[in-house]
Each structure stands twice: as C-alpha cells, then as structure tokens.
Design a protein around this motif. Structure first.
Motif, PDB file in Angstrom:
ATOM      1  N   ILE A   1       0.828  -1.207   0.000  1.00  0.00           N
ATOM      2  CA  ILE A   1       0.000   0.000   0.000  1.00  0.00           C
ATOM      3  C   ILE A   1       0.864   1.259   0.000  1.00  0.00           C
ATOM      4  CG2 ILE A   1      -1.659   1.345   1.363  1.00  0.00           C
ATOM      5  CD1 ILE A   1      -2.845  -1.283   2.330  1.00  0.00           C
ATOM      6  N   THR A   2       1.844   1.295   0.892  1.00  0.00           N
ATOM      7  CA  THR A   2       2.634   2.515   1.067  1.00  0.00           C
ATOM      8  C   THR A   2       3.790   2.631   0.083  1.00  0.00           C
ATOM      9  OG1 THR A   2       4.073   1.430   2.689  1.00  0.00           O
ATOM     10  CG2 THR A   2       2.107   2.553   3.526  1.00  0.00           C
ATOM     11  N   GLY A   3       4.295   1.494  -0.395  1.00  0.00           N
ATOM     12  CA  GLY A   3       5.507   1.498  -1.199  1.00  0.00           C
ATOM     13  C   GLY A   3       6.709   1.154  -0.338  1.00  0.00           C
TER      14      GLY A   3
ATOM     15  N   ASN B   1      -1.992   8.598  -4.437  1.00  0.00           N
ATOM     16  CA  ASN B   1      -2.848   9.054  -5.530  1.00  0.00           C
ATOM     17  C   ASN B   1      -3.889  10.004  -4.962  1.00  0.00           C
ATOM     18  OD1 ASN B   1      -2.347   7.593  -8.274  1.00  0.00           O
ATOM     19  ND2 ASN B   1      -2.087   5.990  -6.729  1.00  0.00           N
ATOM     20  N   HIS B   2      -4.608  10.690  -5.846  1.00  0.00           N
ATOM     21  CA  HIS B   2      -5.634  11.629  -5.377  1.00  0.00           C
ATOM     22  C   HIS B   2      -6.808  10.890  -4.741  1.00  0.00           C
ATOM     23  CE1 HIS B   2      -3.757  15.201  -7.003  1.00  0.00           C
ATOM     24  NE2 HIS B   2      -3.609  14.608  -8.170  1.00  0.00           N
ATOM     25  N   ILE B   3      -7.305   9.875  -5.425  1.00  0.00           N
ATOM     26  CA  ILE B   3      -8.440   9.091  -4.926  1.00  0.00           C
ATOM     27  C   ILE B   3      -7.995   7.639  -4.820  1.00  0.00           C
ATOM     28  CG2 ILE B   3     -10.823   8.367  -5.316  1.00  0.00           C
ATOM     29  CD1 ILE B   3     -11.180  10.873  -7.045  1.00  0.00           C
ATOM     30  N   VAL B   4      -8.072   7.090  -3.620  1.00  0.00           N
ATOM     31  CA  VAL B   4      -7.639   5.715  -3.381  1.00  0.00           C
ATOM     32  C   VAL B   4      -8.868   4.875  -3.043  1.00  0.00           C
ATOM     33  CG1 VAL B   4      -6.184   4.201  -1.989  1.00  0.00           C
ATOM     34  CG2 VAL B   4      -5.399   6.513  -2.552  1.00  0.00           C
ATOM     35  N   LEU B   5      -9.170   3.898  -3.887  1.00  0.00           N
ATOM     36  CA  LEU B   5     -10.291   2.991  -3.647  1.00  0.00           C
ATOM     37  C   LEU B   5      -9.747   1.696  -3.062  1.00  0.00           C
ATOM     38  CD1 LEU B   5     -13.202   2.001  -3.855  1.00  0.00           C
ATOM     39  CD2 LEU B   5     -12.755   1.402  -6.243  1.00  0.00           C
ATOM     40  N   VAL B   6     -10.151   1.401  -1.839  1.00  0.00           N
ATOM     41  CA  VAL B   6      -9.705   0.189  -1.145  1.00  0.00           C
ATOM     42  C   VAL B   6     -10.884  -0.784  -1.124  1.00  0.00           C
ATOM     43  CG1 VAL B   6      -8.646  -0.735   0.948  1.00  0.00           C
ATOM     44  CG2 VAL B   6      -8.206   1.636   0.274  1.00  0.00           C
TER      45      VAL B   6
ATOM     46  N   LEU C   1      -2.941   2.611   6.422  1.00  0.00           N
ATOM     47  CA  LEU C   1      -3.722   3.741   5.909  1.00  0.00           C
ATOM     48  C   LEU C   1      -3.986   4.809   6.968  1.00  0.00           C
ATOM     49  CD1 LEU C   1      -6.349   1.689   3.886  1.00  0.00           C
ATOM     50  CD2 LEU C   1      -4.703   3.283   2.890  1.00  0.00           C
ATOM     51  N   LEU C   2      -3.701   4.516   8.233  1.00  0.00           N
ATOM     52  CA  LEU C   2      -4.093   5.419   9.314  1.00  0.00           C
ATOM     53  C   LEU C   2      -3.482   6.810   9.164  1.00  0.00           C
ATOM     54  CD1 LEU C   2      -3.988   3.096  12.462  1.00  0.00           C
ATOM     55  CD2 LEU C   2      -6.002   4.046  11.333  1.00  0.00           C
ATOM     56  N   GLU C   3      -2.175   6.877   9.007  1.00  0.00           N
ATOM     57  CA  GLU C   3      -1.515   8.181   8.915  1.00  0.00           C
ATOM     58  C   GLU C   3      -1.954   8.920   7.659  1.00  0.00           C
ATOM     59  OE1 GLU C   3       2.954  10.224   9.022  1.00  0.00           O
ATOM     60  OE2 GLU C   3       2.736   8.069   8.679  1.00  0.00           O
ATOM     61  N   ALA C   4      -2.087   8.192   6.555  1.00  0.00           N
ATOM     62  CA  ALA C   4      -2.495   8.824   5.299  1.00  0.00           C
ATOM     63  C   ALA C   4      -3.878   9.452   5.428  1.00  0.00           C
ATOM     64  CB  ALA C   4      -2.486   7.792   4.171  1.00  0.00           C
ATOM     65  N   MET C   5      -4.819   8.727   6.043  1.00  0.00           N
ATOM     66  CA  MET C   5      -6.184   9.224   6.170  1.00  0.00           C
ATOM     67  C   MET C   5      -6.287  10.354   7.187  1.00  0.00           C
ATOM     68  SD  MET C   5      -8.241   5.605   6.005  1.00  0.00           S
ATOM     69  CE  MET C   5      -9.858   6.371   6.151  1.00  0.00           C
ATOM     70  N   GLY C   6      -5.476  10.283   8.233  1.00  0.00           N
ATOM     71  CA  GLY C   6      -5.567  11.287   9.285  1.00  0.00           C
ATOM     72  C   GLY C   6      -4.745  12.533   9.031  1.00  0.00           C
TER      73      GLY C   6
ATOM     74  N   PRO D   1      -0.597  13.821  -2.627  1.00  0.00           N
ATOM     75  CA  PRO D   1      -1.084  14.864  -3.540  1.00  0.00           C
ATOM     76  C   PRO D   1      -2.444  15.364  -3.088  1.00  0.00           C
ATOM     77  CG  PRO D   1      -1.366  12.694  -4.531  1.00  0.00           C
ATOM     78  CD  PRO D   1      -0.564  12.490  -3.272  1.00  0.00           C
ATOM     79  N   GLN D   2      -2.738  16.603  -3.398  1.00  0.00           N
ATOM     80  CA  GLN D   2      -4.028  17.188  -3.032  1.00  0.00           C
ATOM     81  C   GLN D   2      -4.873  17.421  -4.281  1.00  0.00           C
ATOM     82  OE1 GLN D   2      -5.079  17.532   0.114  1.00  0.00           O
ATOM     83  NE2 GLN D   2      -3.151  16.539   0.665  1.00  0.00           N
ATOM     84  N   PRO D   3      -6.162  17.130  -4.223  1.00  0.00           N
ATOM     85  CA  PRO D   3      -6.893  16.582  -3.081  1.00  0.00           C
ATOM     86  C   PRO D   3      -6.592  15.102  -2.882  1.00  0.00           C
ATOM     87  CG  PRO D   3      -8.332  16.702  -4.976  1.00  0.00           C
ATOM     88  CD  PRO D   3      -7.035  17.347  -5.393  1.00  0.00           C
ATOM     89  N   PHE D   4      -6.812  14.628  -1.665  1.00  0.00           N
ATOM     90  CA  PHE D   4      -6.569  13.219  -1.354  1.00  0.00           C
ATOM     91  C   PHE D   4      -7.683  12.706  -0.456  1.00  0.00           C
ATOM     92  CE2 PHE D   4      -5.085  10.136   1.800  1.00  0.00           C
ATOM     93  CZ  PHE D   4      -4.670   9.101   0.973  1.00  0.00           C
ATOM     94  N   PHE D   5      -8.258  11.566  -0.821  1.00  0.00           N
ATOM     95  CA  PHE D   5      -9.189  10.907   0.090  1.00  0.00           C
ATOM     96  C   PHE D   5      -9.296   9.430  -0.256  1.00  0.00           C
ATOM     97  CE2 PHE D   5     -11.855  12.519  -3.332  1.00  0.00           C
ATOM     98  CZ  PHE D   5     -12.748  11.490  -3.592  1.00  0.00           C
ATOM     99  N   VAL D   6      -9.790   8.674   0.712  1.00  0.00           N
ATOM    100  CA  VAL D   6      -9.886   7.222   0.595  1.00  0.00           C
ATOM    101  C   VAL D   6     -11.352   6.812   0.584  1.00  0.00           C
ATOM    102  CG1 VAL D   6      -9.376   5.004   1.718  1.00  0.00           C
ATOM    103  CG2 VAL D   6      -7.675   6.851   1.744  1.00  0.00           C
ATOM    104  N   ILE D   7     -11.706   5.951  -0.362  1.00  0.00           N
ATOM    105  CA  ILE D   7     -13.021   5.318  -0.397  1.00  0.00           C
ATOM    106  C   ILE D   7     -12.794   3.827  -0.185  1.00  0.00           C
ATOM    107  CG2 ILE D   7     -15.107   4.889  -1.751  1.00  0.00           C
ATOM    108  CD1 ILE D   7     -14.385   7.304  -3.455  1.00  0.00           C
ATOM    109  N   ALA D   8     -13.582   3.210   0.673  1.00  0.00           N
ATOM    110  CA  ALA D   8     -13.390   1.782   0.936  1.00  0.00           C
ATOM    111  C   ALA D   8     -14.723   1.049   0.936  1.00  0.00           C
ATOM    112  CB  ALA D   8     -12.683   1.577   2.276  1.00  0.00           C
ATOM    113  N   THR D   9     -14.672  -0.207   0.536  1.00  0.00           N
ATOM    114  CA  THR D   9     -15.819  -1.100   0.693  1.00  0.00           C
ATOM    115  C   THR D   9     -15.430  -2.156   1.711  1.00  0.00           C
ATOM    116  OG1 THR D   9     -15.134  -2.696  -1.010  1.00  0.00           O
ATOM    117  CG2 THR D   9     -16.395  -0.769  -1.740  1.00  0.00           C
TER     118      THR D   9
END
Length: 244
Positions: free
Chosen positions: A12-14, A34-39, A53-58, A72-80
């Motif tokens: 996930i992080t590289g 990435n700008h939009i991360v779909l998990v 994902l904790l630090e990235a999301m927070g 990069p901005q904007p940045f947000f996570v979408i998850a199912t």
C-alpha cells in the motif's frame, strides 16, 4: 487496492529498493500516493495492513523508514467492506472507522435494477466513456472556498457539541462521538451548505448528514449490540434541542 489476507503494508505505502547503479536506496511509492484511493474489501486485509492507511487518512502524509512523504491534493480514501460475519474478514478497529468521514450502506438493488443488470451484463467498457466534471484545480479551489467562505455560527457549533455530548452519556453507548467525529460533521455540513448555494450552515444540514457521519463511530454496549446505530443516532437527534 484489492485487499486480501496476504496483502502487506508495503503493498500500500511502497518501499525503498536498492539501485545497484547508484548504490543508493530509491523509494518507490505505492498506490496510496494518488488523489483518490479505492480500497476494495478493506476488512479482508489484516489489521497490520489496515493500519498502513491510518496516517495517510488522518494526516494526508505517510512516514516510511523515518522519512515523511506528503500526499497529492486533493486526497481521500473510499473503501468497501464485507459483513464481519463473512469468513476471512477482520473487523476494522475504532481508530480506522473514525477516520472515515461517512459510512453509506448500499444494500441490494431493487428488483427492477437487478433485472437491468442481468440484461446489460458487465458494463466495464462504459467506464472509459465517463467524462470528468471538475479538474483537480477546481476541486482544490472548491475545498478552499468551502473552508474560507461558509460560516458556522456559535449556535451551530453548540448544537454539534450537544449532539456529541448526548452520545457520550447515552445509556446504550459505551463510547460516544469523538472530537474527530465532531470535526467530520462540521466539515461535511460546510460542504453541503456550499453545494446548496449558501455561505452558512443551518441545523437542517447537521440533521441531514448526521445519520451518515456518526453511526459508524459509536461503540455500543454488548447487551445492546443488536440495535441499529443509525436509528440510535436519530433518537439522539430527536432529544437534542434545535437552536433557533
């Protein structure tokens, strides 16, 4: 990101890879940058991988091997996620759930919708025809204007805090809404008001969004776990006085 039980945090992080030509380690960023991360199916990943994902999301940044990289901005996570009773699913910890601004339950499609799906089959090719509605710069500008131009009055802030306080002293709830949850309600209400063409937040914005921004943050006492969290939030909204 398709989550599986063998997915690693570095997937996930590289990670840094040694370059024998330069005799140095080079960082190769993972898909989280990435700008939009779909998990997809996030709770099929192990808790250790979920925590990547904790630090990235927070904080909108990720620290790897002592070095911090901004997203990069904007940045947000979408998850199912799958129901926790499914085999091979790991429940998301409270700290992870609290970092999601909203939880939306999609459920099953209606009979007519499902019939249409069967008629059409796979529609993946249609994705190539989707045209963007906004550019990256336009999204960043809307975010800036939402924060700078949409006013949240003292009465509205007090109303949000009253809802938060009511959740914390509710007899059925073990842990109520956190400060992060209150921030999420405020931010989402600002955005909702902006797209409604207003430069101020009203109580109806809070009531409209609370059922989506608050239930997943609640920890219910064991003897009341069968209760619907969304209905519980609605009952709290019904007991808190709406400011005039």
């Amino acid at each position: 990101i398709q989550c599986t039980s063998d997915l690693l945090p570095t997937d996930i992080t590289g990670l840094s890879i040694y370059n024998k030509n330069t005799a140095e380690f080079e960082f190769r960023p993972g898909p989280v940058f990435n700008h939009i991360v779909l998990v997809d199916e996030i709770n099929r990943a192990t808790p250790k991988t979920q925590s990547a994902l904790l630090e990235a999301m927070g904080e909108k940044q990720t620290t790897i091997e002592g070095k911090t990289y901004l997203h990069p901005q904007p940045f947000f996570v979408i998850a199912t996620q799958n129901p926790v009773e499914h085999f091979g699913a790991f429940p998301l910890p409270e700290s992870q759930m609290d970092r999601f601004m909203m939880q939306i339950r999609i459920g099953y499609p209606s009979g007519d919708e499902e019939k249409e799906i069967l008629k059409q089959g796979s529609s993946r090719r249609e994705l190539d025809r989707i045209a963007p509605l906004f550019s990256r710069d336009e999204v960043v500008e809307m975010h800036r204007r939402t924060n700078a131009e949409v006013h949240v009055s003292e009465k509205i802030l007090g109303y949000i805090l009253d809802i938060v306080a009511a959740s914390r002293r509710h007899p059925y709830i073990r842990a109520g809404i956190s400060t992060r949850g209150a921030l999420a309600v405020t931010a989402s209400a600002r955005t909702y008001a902006y797209f409604c063409g207003r430069d101020f937040v009203i109580p109806e914005d809070i009531r409209e969004l609370a059922p989506f921004t608050l239930p997943h943050r609640l920890l219910i006492k064991e003897e009341y776990e069968s209760l619907d969290k969304k209905e519980l939030v609605q009952s709290i909204l019904d007991t808190v006085k709406i400011p005039a």
